[in-house]
Design an enzyme around this catalytic site. Structure first.
Site, PDB file in Angstrom:
ATOM      1  N   LYS A 169      -9.586   1.164   1.629  1.00 36.81           N
ATOM      2  CA  LYS A 169      -8.241   0.722   1.223  1.00 36.81           C
ATOM      3  C   LYS A 169      -7.657   1.682   0.186  1.00 36.81           C
ATOM      4  O   LYS A 169      -6.494   2.073   0.269  1.00 36.81           O
ATOM      5  CB  LYS A 169      -8.304  -0.708   0.651  1.00 36.81           C
ATOM      6  N   GLN A 218     -11.467  -8.429  -3.599  1.00 36.19           N
ATOM      7  CA  GLN A 218     -12.310  -8.315  -2.400  1.00 36.19           C
ATOM      8  C   GLN A 218     -13.282  -9.502  -2.311  1.00 36.19           C
ATOM      9  O   GLN A 218     -13.962  -9.828  -3.279  1.00 36.19           O
ATOM     10  CB  GLN A 218     -13.085  -6.981  -2.442  1.00 36.19           C
ATOM     11  N   ASP A 249      -2.681  -9.661   0.249  1.00 39.93           N
ATOM     12  CA  ASP A 249      -3.657 -10.101   1.256  1.00 39.93           C
ATOM     13  C   ASP A 249      -3.129 -11.325   2.006  1.00 39.93           C
ATOM     14  O   ASP A 249      -3.663 -11.711   3.040  1.00 39.93           O
ATOM     15  CB  ASP A 249      -4.991 -10.469   0.582  1.00 39.93           C
TER      16      ASP A 249
END
Ligand code: NDP
Length: 293
Positions: free
Chosen positions: A52, A96, A119
Site C-alpha cells: 500500500k 491494518q 478502508d
C-alpha cells in the site's frame, strides 16, 4: 475463458490516479496523504502494508507508516487515531487488521473519523453504502466493482452467489451487487459456513464471488458453464519455489475452473491489486473532498 487481469486494470487506473494526484498538488499545494498503522509483525500484514505504501509513492501520494509492537495498549492506539483524526494534513487513515487480541477492532474502526475512513469499514460509511449515498466503499469490494466495470461485464438480472460474509468483503459485496447500479442489479445469495446445499447454490450462480480463506475451495463441479468467477482468497503457503519463501493460492481451483467459466480472476494478479486501487481512489476522493466536505 478470459482473464480478468488485475495487473492490467490496476496499472491503467493508477495512471489516471497519478494525473489526478498531480492536479490535487497543483490546486491544494499538497499531495493526497494516507497514514497506515501497523501493529505487530504478522507476515501477511507486513506485505500488504508495504505494498500500500509503495503504491502511494507510485501515484504521487504522501504515505506515512506508524508502527507499534504487539504490546501497544488499546488506549495508546486510540489516542494516536484521535491525533491523526485532528491532523488537517491527513486525508486517509487505515489500521491494518488483524489486531492483537487485547485490542477491540470495533472500537478502533469506530474511532477513525469516517471522513478519513478510506478502508470504508466505519458504520457510517457502511450505513451510507446501504442507502446508496456517497461514501467510502470498502476497498476490496470497490476494487471488484472497478474490475467488472472495466471489462464491461453485464451483471443486471443475474444470480450472484457470494461465499463468505465478513464485514470487509462478503457482506458489503453482497449489498453492492444487489444495488440499483452498474455493476449491480443482481439477485444475490450470501452464503457462509452454515449454508446448506452450498454446492448446489454455487452451481446456480452466473457470478461467483469467493471470499472464504480456504485454498481451492471452489472446485470445477461447483461452477456452471460460462459463469464469471471472482476469487478474493489469499492463502499463503511456505514454498521453496519463490524468492519470498511463500506462494499464494486463491479460494478457487483456478486450473480446472478456468476451463469451464467465461471470466476469472487469477491469484495473485487479480483482486489483491484491485483492492489497492480501491484504497487509492478513496484516498484521492478524500483529498478532493468529493464525498465529505
Ligand atoms: P473471514 O475469515 O473474515 O471470513 C470468511 C468467511 O468464509 C466467513 O463468512 C465464513 O463463514 C466463510 N466460510 C468459511 N468456511 C466456509 C465453508 N466451508 N463454507 C462456506 N463458507 C465458509 O475472511 P475475509 O472475508 O476477511 O477474507 C476471505 C479471504 O479473502 C481470505 O483468504 C483473505 O486473505 C482474503 N482477502 C483478500 C483480499 C484481497 O485484497 N484480495 C482482501 C481481504 C481478504 P462464517 O461467517 O459462518 O464463519
Amino acid at each position: 475463458m478470459q482473464l480478468l487481469d488485475g495487473k492490467y486494470v490496476s496499472e491503467k487506473l493508477k495512471q489516471e490516479i497519478t494525473a489526478e494526484a498531480a492536479a490535487v498538488l497543483a490546486t491544494r499545494g499538497r499531495q493526497p496523504h494516507l497514514v497506515a498503522i501497523l501493529v505487530g509483525n504478522d507476515g501477511g500484514s507486513e506485505t500488504y502494508v508495504a505494498s500500500k505504501m509503495k503504491n502511494c509513492q507510485k501515484v504521487g501520494f504522501k504515505s506515512t507508516l506508524i508502527r507499534y509492537d504487539n504490546s501497544v495498549s488499546e488506549e495508546e492506539l486510540l489516542n494516536k487515531i484521535e491525533e491523526i483524526n485532528q491532523d488537517t494534513e491527513v486525508d486517509g487513515l487505515i489500521v491494518q487488521l488483524p489486531l492483537p487480541k487485547h485490542i477491540d477492532p470495533e472500537k478502533v474502526t469506530e474511532k477513525i473519523d469516517y471522513r478519513k475512513d478510506v478502508d470504508g469499514f466505519h458504520p457510517i460509511n457502511l450505513g451510507r453504502m446501504m442507502r446508496n449515498l456517497p461514501c467510502f466503499i470498502p476497498a476490496t469490494p470497490y476494487g471488484i466493482l472497478l474490475m467488472l466495470k472495466e471489462y464491461k461485464i453485464e451483471t443486471s438480472g443475474l444470480h450472484c452467489v457470494v461465499i463468505g460474509r465478513s464485514n470487509i468483503v462478503g457482506s458489503p459485496m453482497s449489498i453492492l451487487m444487489a444495488r440499483d447500479a452498474k455493476p449491480g442489479n443482481c439477485t444475490v445469495t450470501l452464503t457462509h459456513s452454515k449454508t446448506r446445499n452450498l454446492n448446489e447454490i454455487v452451481r446456480s450462480a452466473d457470478i461467483i464471488i469467493a471470499a472464504i480463506g480456504k485454498k481451492n475451495f471452489i472446485t470445477v463441479d461447483m461452477v456452471k458453464e460460462g459463469a464469471v468467477v471472482i476469487d478474493v482468497g489469499i492463502n499463503r503457503e511456505v514454498s521453496t519455489e519463490t524468492k519470498s519463501g511463500y506462494k499464494l493460492y486463491g479460494d478457487v481451483d483456478f486450473k480446472n475452473v478456468a476451463q469451464k467459466c467465461s471470466w476469472i480472476t487469477p491469484v495473485p494478479g487479480g483482486v489483491g491489486l484491485m483492492t489497492i486501487v480501491g484504497l487509492l481512489k478513496n484516498t484521492l476522493a478524500s483529498a478532493k473532498k468529493e464525498i465529505y466536505s
